[in-house]
Design a protein around this motif. Structure first.
Motif, PDB file in Angstrom:
ATOM      1  N   TYR A 147      -6.973   6.632  -5.853  1.00 29.84           N
ATOM      2  CA  TYR A 147      -6.259   7.146  -4.683  1.00 29.84           C
ATOM      3  C   TYR A 147      -7.206   7.222  -3.487  1.00 29.84           C
TER       4      TYR A 147
ATOM      5  N   LEU B 248      -7.866   3.777  -2.128  1.00 29.02           N
ATOM      6  CA  LEU B 248      -6.712   3.256  -1.395  1.00 29.02           C
ATOM      7  C   LEU B 248      -6.626   3.877  -0.005  1.00 29.02           C
ATOM      8  N   LEU B 249      -6.852   5.167   0.083  1.00 24.73           N
ATOM      9  CA  LEU B 249      -6.813   5.833   1.388  1.00 24.73           C
ATOM     10  C   LEU B 249      -7.828   5.209   2.343  1.00 24.73           C
TER      11      LEU B 249
ATOM     12  N   LYS C 198      -7.115   5.620   6.154  1.00 25.71           N
ATOM     13  CA  LYS C 198      -6.828   7.060   6.174  1.00 25.71           C
ATOM     14  C   LYS C 198      -8.084   7.810   5.730  1.00 25.71           C
TER      15      LYS C 198
ATOM     16  N   TYR D 151       0.788  -1.224   0.000  1.00 27.25           N
ATOM     17  CA  TYR D 151       0.000   0.000   0.000  1.00 27.25           C
ATOM     18  C   TYR D 151       0.831   1.291   0.000  1.00 27.25           C
TER      19      TYR D 151
ATOM     20  N   SER E  42       2.057   2.051  -3.487  1.00 22.91           N
ATOM     21  CA  SER E  42       0.941   2.439  -4.349  1.00 22.91           C
ATOM     22  C   SER E  42       0.455   3.841  -4.020  1.00 22.91           C
ATOM     23  N   GLU E  43       0.443   4.161  -2.740  1.00 19.82           N
ATOM     24  CA  GLU E  43       0.031   5.511  -2.327  1.00 19.82           C
ATOM     25  C   GLU E  43       0.977   6.553  -2.911  1.00 19.82           C
TER      26      GLU E  43
ATOM     27  N   MET F  48      -6.604   1.868   3.519  1.00 18.92           N
ATOM     28  CA  MET F  48      -5.540   2.001   4.508  1.00 18.92           C
ATOM     29  C   MET F  48      -6.039   2.594   5.825  1.00 18.92           C
TER      30      MET F  48
ATOM     31  N   GLU G  25      -0.045   9.452  -5.578  1.00 19.66           N
ATOM     32  CA  GLU G  25       0.187  10.854  -5.232  1.00 19.66           C
ATOM     33  C   GLU G  25       1.017  11.543  -6.313  1.00 19.66           C
TER      34      GLU G  25
END
Length: 651
Positions: free
Chosen positions: A212, A215-216, A221, A188, A191-192, A219, A196
């Motif tokens: 994105y 993914l956040l 986030k 992760y 990939s983040e 994770m 970005e």
């Protein structure tokens, strides 16, 4: 492999009967599932090209039975049915192919043609054409790598993508694909970083921003995911996908009421959205509004009668009772040949729960076993994976490492980590602690696992590199953890991180947060493992879908916890679930003493505490202590022999 190549050569040269003979001979002695899949696929192709469609269909369905997500075999079925002028079955097969593998441009093109003469399918035709246009403009290498990714060949897809980026290092679609491959590999942080960077280069690219944002959320986030959604909505305020993602982020942040308003607003515009009803149900369930959650889940399957996740969400409340009519409906849908693999998996687990509640234990186990087998075929989890990880931790996290690292890390006493196996009673311990005035309950936080992924890197250096990392970095790691988790807290001095998988990384936690408290939620192994076997997890518990995987994982977990007790004496408090049930007051006091907290009666009366809970046990911990789940596994004892045999090795 030579036989496989010979079959492929025979097909390419038009020698279809020879290909059929070679494939059938190879299948007889094949012991590998992956090779069996390749052979059945080639056999189906050869039969179709040899104008033997019935035999081609039989071979294809054999493959679908144990590899339901095999996109190319669904496409092959589409070709066969189209050749028979069975347009309805062809469209269904091509549609399934695109769900399994969205890079199959031939299936999308076929769907455009099949939808062309249907007025009611105009929107679907436009979507299919848009996908054809998107795939057609991709560089050949990137289209090929995307195909490989969806077919599960992640290392090869990664290699092809990297090679292309050496020629064109800022190609947007290649960067996006590399990030998607990394997400599937659970790398992760990398990939983040890629996403970005991609956003910096292509700030208006919707697909990049949306990936994105997803993914956040994955994770944990949620604050950043919410900000990302807001930025997208500034440019285009009425995007349902982005509004949905924002609502999901708000649920993650505990802002349930705001999320519900967004979900309901979208449903007001279009009530016939089964997926949105499901998400609305999840939000209500997290808030403890079980009646509203149940109604939303029921609406979801009323809109889409074969929506397996809607049935499973009802089963997963652990308190819902299915009617005989509902059970019959689920059985009908589960046995439909055209049902999507994910729906079938969810329905099998739901039927297992429904029939177990009805005390039909033999049939319940049959459905649990089917669901687990289908899920395992998607994941291809190997039990050796956890055993290698435990061995590496034991080798590198020894007494010497901690002796020389006594002064390292950030000294914050804030975190209380609850670790162990899923279904071991960790949510109950969290609810007890979160009922204390000085403790915030949060969720299963991904922060430690994200750091592990970063430390592991491409070369898999972790945990060997723990003794080589610059000493000051551990304080930075600890401080970053405290800073990043602040968004989940509500102002209490202490907070809980209930990620069970953190048990593997207590050495890292000790190095970066030496004053943290660790609670090991332990449960009788047969009860714990069977609880995992009948649970369909959202993600992250790949070991739980076979009895062998569960048994070996439990043995490895106990071995790991024994090691931590030896090299970090007193750092971990083991709480046995059965002891909590038998002596709640005594175990609550023991737990609070370890966390250096004064006794509060609210912790004993934990079921009265109102808070957001997003784990499968959410409704169970809103009730007083009960004993009914302690020996449920004994109703299935005769079927659990493989599990028992592995657990006996720990004695």
């Amino acid at each position: 492999m030579k036989t496989k190549q010979a079959i492929m050569d025979a097909v390419s040269q038009g020698q279809f009967e020879q290909a059929i003979r070679l494939a059938n001979d190879a299948i007889i002695g094949c012991a590998s599932d992956s090779l069996m899949g390749e052979l059945l696929y080639l056999l189906s192709v050869a039969y179709r090209l040899n104008k033997q469609p019935d035999e081609a269909i039989v071979a294809a369905h054999k493959l679908v039975q144990f590899m339901p997500n095999h996109g190319r075999i669904q496409q092959e079925l589409g070709h066969i049915y189209l050749g028979q002028n069975n347009h309805a079955k062809a469209a269904s097969a091509y549609y399934q192919a695109t769900k399994c593998n969205p890079a199959l441009i031939a299936s999308w093109r076929a769907l455009v043609g099949l939808y062309a003469n249907k007025k009611e399918a105009l929107q679907a035709q436009n979507l299919a054409q848009a996908q054809v246009d998107y795939l057609a403009q991709l560089p050949r290498e990137i289209l090929g790598a995307r195909d490989l990714m969806y077919e599960g060949q992640l290392p090869t897809a990664h290699k092809v993508c990297r090679q292309y980026l050496q020629k064109d290092k800022h190609h947007c679609e290649a960067m996006l694909l590399l990030a998607e491959i990394g997400i599937k590999q659970q790398v992760y942080p990398e990939s983040e970083f890629i996403l970005e960077s991609c956003i910096e280069l292509y700030p208006t690219h919707q697909a990049v921003a949306f990936e994105y944002m997803k993914l956040l959320a994955k994770m944990g986030k949620f604050n950043k995911a919410n900000d990302c959604a807001d930025n997208l909505l500034k440019r285009a305020p009425h995007q349902p996908q982005v509004i949905t993602a924002k609502a999901s982020a708000l649920v993650g942040l505990g802002q349930i009421d705001e999320a519900v308003v967004l979900y309901q607003g979208l449903l007001k515009q279009d009530p016939q959205q089964a997926g949105l009803q499901l998400l609305l149900g999840h939000a209500f369930k997290a808030a403890g509004n079980l009646a509203a959650a149940t109604a939303a889940y029921q609406s979801a399957y009323e809109i889409k009668p074969d929506f397996g996740d809607a049935y499973w969400s009802l089963a997963n409340t652990k308190t819902y009772t299915f009617s005989a009519t509902q059970i019959k409906q689920m059985q009908v849908h589960a046995n439909q040949g055209s049902i999507a693999p994910e729906d079938k998996i969810h329905l099998e687990f739901s039927l297992g729960k429904a029939l177990e509640d009805g005390e039909d234990y033999a049939q319940a186990f049959t459905h649990y076993a089917k669901g687990n087998q289908l899920k395992q075929s998607q994941l291809n989890y190997q039990p050796e994976f956890i055993e290698r990880q435990v061995s590496a931790q034991i080798e590198h996290c020894d007494t010497a490492l901690f002796e020389q690292s006594k002064t390292l890390g950030a000294k914050h006493p804030d975190p209380i980590f609850i670790v162990g196996l899923p279904r071991a009673g960790s949510t109950l311990l969290e609810q007890i602690l979160a009922s204390h005035s000085q403790v915030d309950g949060t969720m299963e936080l991904h922060n430690v696992l994200a750091l592990v992924s970063r430390l592991r890197g491409q070369d898999n250096q972790y945990p060997a590199n723990l003794g080589q990392i610059k000493a000051s970095y551990f304080e930075r790691f600890g401080q970053q953890y405290i800073d990043d988790t602040q968004v989940y807290r509500a102002g209490a001095p202490l907070f809980i991180d209930k990620m069970p998988n953190n048990f593997l990384h207590l050495g890292l936690i000790k190095l970066m947060l030496p004053n943290a408290k660790i609670i090991d939620a332990r449960r009788e192994p047969m009860a714990c493992c069977f609880g995992g076997f009948k649970q369909l997890f959202g993600q992250g518990q790949d070991f739980s879908y076979s009895l062998e995987g569960l048994g070996r994982y439990y043995v490895a977990y106990e071995k790991m916890m024994t090691h931590w007790d030896q090299v970090l004496p007193g750092f971990v408090l083991k709480i046995q679930h059965e002891d909590v049930i038998n002596d709640l007051d005594g175990q609550v006091r023991r737990l609070l003493d370890f966390c250096e907290l004064p006794f509060e009666q609210n912790c004993v009366d934990f079921h009265k505490t109102s808070r957001h809970i997003k784990t499968p046990s959410s409704e169970q911990v809103r009730q007083p202590i009960y004993r009914s789940g302690m020996e449920q596994w004994k109703n299935f004892e005769s079927q659990l022999t493989p599990l028992k045999q592995h657990l006996e090795k720990r004695l």
